[in-house]
Design a protein around this motif. Structure first.
Motif, short mmCIF file in Angstrom:
data_model
loop_
_atom_site.label_atom_id
_atom_site.label_comp_id
_atom_site.label_asym_id
_atom_site.label_seq_id
_atom_site.Cartn_x
_atom_site.Cartn_y
_atom_site.Cartn_z
N ASN A 333 8.67 -1.62 2.23
CA ASN A 333 8.80 -2.83 1.09
C ASN A 333 9.22 -4.57 1.36
O ASN A 333 8.40 -4.78 0.50
CB ASN A 333 9.54 -2.21 -0.10
N ASN A 338 2.82 -6.86 -1.41
CA ASN A 338 1.35 -6.23 -2.88
C ASN A 338 0.65 -7.01 -2.23
O ASN A 338 -0.42 -6.54 -2.03
CB ASN A 338 1.83 -6.00 -3.81
N LYS A 365 11.22 3.34 -4.76
CA LYS A 365 12.71 2.38 -5.33
C LYS A 365 13.92 2.84 -5.25
O LYS A 365 14.07 3.97 -5.89
CB LYS A 365 12.44 1.26 -5.85
N GLU A 370 7.42 1.56 -7.74
CA GLU A 370 6.31 -0.05 -8.65
C GLU A 370 5.33 0.98 -7.76
O GLU A 370 5.22 0.73 -6.61
CB GLU A 370 7.12 -0.81 -8.00
N LYS A 376 1.11 4.90 -12.11
CA LYS A 376 2.41 5.14 -12.88
C LYS A 376 2.20 5.55 -13.99
O LYS A 376 3.39 6.41 -14.18
CB LYS A 376 2.46 4.02 -12.87
#
Length: 599
Positions: A333, A338, A365, A370, A376
């Motif tokens: 991360n 991104n 996270k 994310e 999602k």
């Protein structure tokens, strides 16, 4: 003409008169004294020219340009302490020149500076076109000497083990071996062609049938294929074949050979047996049959978890018999933005270049995840928990996913895995020599475009634990069988591969039929082999190592072009001689060939 070379000189030569020959590497004028770095094949020596030694020779020295070929005679002196060069073996010495003869003056301008001081600034295309100048710099000469040493060690090792070196033909028959042949038209047999060998495969098998027992060859091979850094249209193999031997014995023998090369060339003891991994394990965990096992980031199959969450791309992949796999980038991360994993990003592009539609991602996270919206929205706590368990992902980790045909998913995630490992310096520098045997290859793979089977290695590999009677009783048994084949991989690159060969004619014909050849085609293309197998062929097998690639890895180079005296470029052209090139109409007429090029 000369009685010494630069690297032969040492402090015991101080005060002696010597004759040297070589090239002017650099010329420097310092306060009335001219200094010239003389370069020969062995190294460098500083020359000094003083005006008091004669005006004629001093003026001649003033006129010297870089790369002029000269002969000098003079007295070896000790260099002043302040001018000693600790980087040269001759750095404490200089030659006070008393005689200078210009053997060959250069005409015109050099295409690039030859001096090693300007080495990094020259484009590779120019280096290949003017290879003779590039060779003078010394690095390539040293590479070729290392290559020579590798071959010398291999020859000595094999000679002591009772092998006989045999040259096999370069003009031979065109046979299907997986790549395109280079064809050579025959003048005496109008309309017919020789082919340059992709390997000496069939000839070395015939030598075993002939009773030679142990064969090797430093073999030139030719394949008309698209090029990469580790490919050339013509390349060199260390080719080995033995009779009355099994797979285990071949692997053990060749480990000893590789260990001998590494010891003699690099003074490195490879003191443990090389680990082994089956083809299935390699494809499952790495997505490739030549995995780099120096770092983790293994592929994980998450199709059972994500295949039914309602995300269309995932659903379609599983429905069509494909896969959903992922890799986990520890602490990814904070290391990968991104932007890089979305369309237009460099990592996304790596996946696309490998055939994938793209990448999906999940950033783990502390209290949430994310990802892109459609995924999602379909991830509940139970699915997330299972996903994290399989991937061992923790807070701060990045999960990259691919979905589609299994072959494409494997290939794209393998490429992404390699790219990220280099980017994030994940490769353990203490595991520089990570050898690995890959075994138990499938006999066949499916060519989806042509809807037929192809031999994964080549159609002369012997199936494991299957007889011709077994295959007659159960046709699927042979199609799904495992080959007695093995590859040696080093740091994600294939060093060599081989197999136990088919030595029974009926089995050989059956395998050739499986890859789509009719009885007529088998007779036309391989009739000589089938006939030989029917005349008392012993069990036999072997291996072939890529000498260019072994040399590249030992030297730490990025391309095999740095290990070949006169390589082709990535368009398969010889820029030095401008080949391939047109030939005269009279030559074509002799061959009864007429050229027509479709626009």
């Amino acid at each position: 003409m000369r009685n010494k070379i630069c690297e032969e000189l040492n402090t015991s030569d101080i005060g002696k008169s010597v004759d040297l020959c070589g090239w002017v590497d650099r010329r420097r004028d310092h306060g009335g004294v001219i200094f010239i770095d003389l370069r020969d094949h062995s190294g460098f020596l500083q020359l000094t020219f003083n005006p008091e030694d004669g005006e004629t020779i001093f003026k001649r020295a003033e006129s010297l340009r870089n790369e002029t070929v000269i002969r000098v005679s003079g007295i070896v002196n000790k260099r002043p302490i302040e001018s000693i060069n600790p980087n040269l073996s001759t750095g404490k010495l200089e030659l006070n020149v008393k005689e200078l003869i210009i053997l060959n003056q250069i005409k015109g301008n050099l295409p690039f500076p030859v001096s090693i001081h300007d080495y990094e600034n020259t484009k590779e295309e120019l280096r290949i076109k003017y290879r003779y100048l590039d060779l003078r710099r010394g690095k390539l000469i040293n590479n070729l000497k290392t290559r020579h040493k590798i071959i010398k060690v291999a020859r000595e090792f094999l000679d002591l083990k009772g092998f006989t070196e045999v040259e096999t033909p370069l003009l031979t028959k065109s046979t299907p071996e997986g790549a395109r042949d280079f064809l050579v038209p025959s003048r005496l047999s109008k309309g017919e062609f020789f082919a340059l060998p992709q390997s000496p495969q069939l000839f070395k098998q015939l030598l075993m049938i002939g009773g030679l027992n142990k064969y090797y060859q430093i073999a030139k091979c030719f394949r008309d294929e698209d090029l990469r850094a580790d490919r050339q249209p013509e390349f060199t193999q260390l080719d080995i074949e033995m009779s009355f031997i099994n797979e285990e014995q071949i692997i053990e023998f060749n480990e000893k050979l590789i260990k001998k090369i590494w010891k003699e060339v690099l003074n490195i003891d490879l003191d443990r047996n090389f680990p082994r991994m089956t083809w299935k394990e390699a494809m499952k965990n790495y997505g490739t049959d030549r995995p780099d096992t120096r770092y983790e980031m293994l592929l994980k199959d998450v199709g059972n978890i994500l295949g039914e969450i309602g995300f269309n791309i995932f659903t379609k992949a599983i429905k069509n018999g494909g896969s959903i796999k992922c890799i986990t980038v520890k602490n990814g991360n904070s290391k990968i933005s991104n932007v890089r994993i979305k369309p237009g990003g460099d990592i996304f592009q790596v996946a696309q270049d490998a055939g994938a539609g793209g990448l999906a991602f999940i950033k783990v996270k502390e209290n949430d995840i994310e990802t892109i919206g459609a995924i999602k929205n379909n991830l509940n706590e139970s699915i997330i928990s299972k996903l994290l368990e399989i991937t061992s992902a923790e807070n701060g980790d990045l999960i990259l996913l691919g979905a589609g045909k299994t072959e494409v998913v494997n290939q794209s995630l393998d490429r992404v895995r390699q790219y990220i490992a280099k980017e994030l310096n994940l490769i353990d520098v203490n595991k520089r020599w990570n050898f690995l045997w890959i075994t138990d290859f499938p006999m066949f793979e499916k060519n989806e475009d042509e809807n037929r089977l192809e031999a994964l290695h080549h159609p002369f590999c012997c199936p494991k634990n299957i007889t011709i009677k077994d295959s007659n009783d159960d046709e699927d048994l042979l199609e799904k069988s495992t080959a007695q084949a093995y590859d040696l991989v080093l740091n994600g690159l294939e060093l060599g591969g081989g197999s136990i060969r088919i030595h029974e004619s009926r089995m050989q014909k059956e395998i050739l039929k499986k890859v789509g050849l009719s009885d007529e085609e088998i007779k036309e293309k391989f009739g000589f082999l089938i006939e030989a197998l029917e005349m008392g062929a012993p069990p036999h097998g072997g291996i072939a190592f890529g000498l260019d690639r072994i040399t590249m890895l030992i030297l730490g180079e990025d391309s095999i072009r740095e290990t070949i005296a006169f390589p082709k470029n990535q368009q398969s052209k010889c820029l030095l001689t401008d080949a391939p090139s047109n030939v005269s109409n009279s030559q074509l007429k002799e061959l009864d060939i007429e050229i027509t090029i479709e626009e």
